[in-house]
Design an enzyme around this catalytic site. Structure first.
Site, mmCIF file in Angstrom:
data_model
loop_
_atom_site.group_PDB
_atom_site.id
_atom_site.type_symbol
_atom_site.label_atom_id
_atom_site.label_comp_id
_atom_site.label_asym_id
_atom_site.label_seq_id
_atom_site.Cartn_x
_atom_site.Cartn_y
_atom_site.Cartn_z
ATOM 1 N N ASP A 123 0.822 -1.214 0.000
ATOM 2 C CA ASP A 123 0.000 0.000 0.000
ATOM 3 C C ASP A 123 0.858 1.267 0.000
ATOM 4 O O ASP A 123 2.096 1.211 -0.068
ATOM 5 C CB ASP A 123 -0.941 -0.033 1.207
ATOM 6 C CG ASP A 123 -2.352 0.411 0.871
ATOM 7 O OD1 ASP A 123 -2.503 1.284 -0.003
ATOM 8 O OD2 ASP A 123 -3.310 -0.098 1.481
ATOM 9 N N ASP A 188 -9.857 3.653 -4.345
ATOM 10 C CA ASP A 188 -10.588 2.444 -3.947
ATOM 11 C C ASP A 188 -11.986 2.410 -4.552
ATOM 12 O O ASP A 188 -12.644 3.449 -4.717
ATOM 13 C CB ASP A 188 -10.723 2.383 -2.432
ATOM 14 C CG ASP A 188 -9.402 2.139 -1.732
ATOM 15 O OD1 ASP A 188 -8.398 1.899 -2.426
ATOM 16 O OD2 ASP A 188 -9.381 2.194 -0.480
#
Length: 406
Positions: A123, A188
């Protein structure tokens, strides 16, 4: 292809849930697709203690994973599956557990390897100050990629698959294949049609970046009639687009309560066959935007007419972005993969029916709102003689005697 815990469970994970998920991948209809690619069970954020141990290593949460990660991955592997883990290129993960910055080569790559993991989602949170990193996102991902490569060389084992979750920042589709096997192209996904349409619109402009060696990652296939208010037709469109654009297919719904319709979508063998094509690794691309002029970005109405190659013929995706049913018409030769002067058999990849032969044109009638039509067109020989005009595309169409038809 596989499973990721985040969208269904967020931080509410433990070893029992992970094993149950792995077992469900075998016992549900997904098991029929394991050979086709549903092979990974990936643990996302929140699996570790809040701090590293005295040796500087990441430690699994002893309450959530009392048997330890190595015992867990052994059980996953014994089921014929692979295991994935999560970390971050910054000081911390997005949920403020230990990240891997400055621990890539010295500790974390080896830690994940020793735990038995095959895959790393990496991430982009908790970014160190510029006067510490002296590099951009690319540089921070290079650190882990180098650590993985070096460990593979010294250990003689396969490297971790590196999935870069940098949310489309700094145009990863132009450089990320140097370091890993997939890269996120957008923020996202959210559990609604608007998010799916926006992601598809953004990805329509860089489909060229996907091939066997690297994939645009459109985020988790999380909303197949499970985590959000999608209709059945929207769920089909979601899965079809992600599959035919060759995005990684990571399920993010509750498998224990998955409906029959959800499993039917996730295991459509004809759609999966295109995604897992062993000869052609490229994505479908738009050949006509439809509502919008070509090459115009529209987050609510992305491109509607798509096509691409497969080892068995030309793949066509028609996406109705309207809020009402629509007939969708196109000339076959609008797709670059269709030969002029030929006719094509039409296979519907959702109804699993052979729908006759198309000559020059094709119309899909009454495509539902936000619905999809996925077709496989196969060459069926020369088109009938005597068709007029003599060119399907009337642009500089000319007789051998010099007479222009257009």
């Amino acid at each position: 292809m596989g499973y990721n815990t985040w969208n269904a469970y967020h931080c509410d994970i433990d070893e029992g849930l992970i094993l149950q998920t792995a077992q469900l991948m075998k016992s549900l209809n997904l098991a029929a697709c394991i050979d086709a690619g549903y092979t990974h069970v990936n643990i996302d954020d929140c699996y570790s203690e809040r701090s590293r141990n005295d040796d500087g290593d990441i430690v699994e949460d002893s309450k959530k994973f009392p048997s330890g990660m190595k015992a867990l991955t052994d059980k996953i592997h014994n089921l014929g599956l692979k295991a994935g883990i999560y970390s971050d290129s910054g000081w911390f993960t997005c949920q403020l557990y230990p990240g891997s910055f400055q621990n890539e080569a010295s500790r974390d790559a080896k830690r994940f390897h020793d735990w038995g993991f095959d895959y790393l989602k990496y991430d982009n949170c908790a970014v160190p100050f510029d006067n510490i990193t002296r590099e951009n996102i690319m540089g921070r991902y290079e650190r882990m990629a180098n650590a993985i490569a070096d460990l593979s060389l010294t250990s003689g084992t396969s490297p971790l698959i590196l999935s870069m979750c940098q949310w489309g920042r700094e145009q990863g589709w132009t450089w990320a294949r140097r370091y890993g096997q997939s890269w996120r192209t957008t923020d996202d996904i959210d559990p609604n049609w608007q998010s799916i349409a926006k992601i598809l619109n953004q990805n329509s402009f860089y489909t060229w970046a996907t091939d066997f060696y690297g994939h645009n990652d459109m985020d988790i296939v999380s909303h197949i009639l499970g985590n959000g208010p999608l209709t059945y037709e929207e769920a089909k469109s979601h899965f079809t687009a992600w599959a035919l654009l060759k995005s990684p297919l990571l399920i993010g719904t509750h498998l224990a309560s998955a409906t029959k319709e959800t499993l039917e979508i996730l295991t459509n063998p004809e759609i999966i066959a295109i995604h897992q094509d062993s000869v052609v690794g490229t994505s479908i691309s738009p050949f006509r935007w439809g509502i919008n002029p070509d090459w115009v970005s529209n987050n609510t109405h992305p491109a509607q007419y798509w096509s691409g190659e497969s080892q068995n013929g030309t793949v066509v995706m028609l996406l109705n972005t309207l809020d009402e049913p629509a007939d969708m018409f196109f000339r076959l030769t609008e797709s670059p993969w269709i030969r002029a002067g030929r006719q094509y058999t039409v296979r519907d990849l959702w109804t699993h029916t052979d729908n006759g032969t198309a000559v020059r044109n094709l119309t899909a009638h009454a495509v539902p709102p936000h619905g999809v039509v996925a077709l496989l067109l196969q060459d069926a020989g020369n088109e009938p003689d005597g068709l007029w005009p003599p060119c399907a595309v009337l642009e500089w169409c000319m007789n051998s005697n010099g007479t222009r038809i257009d």
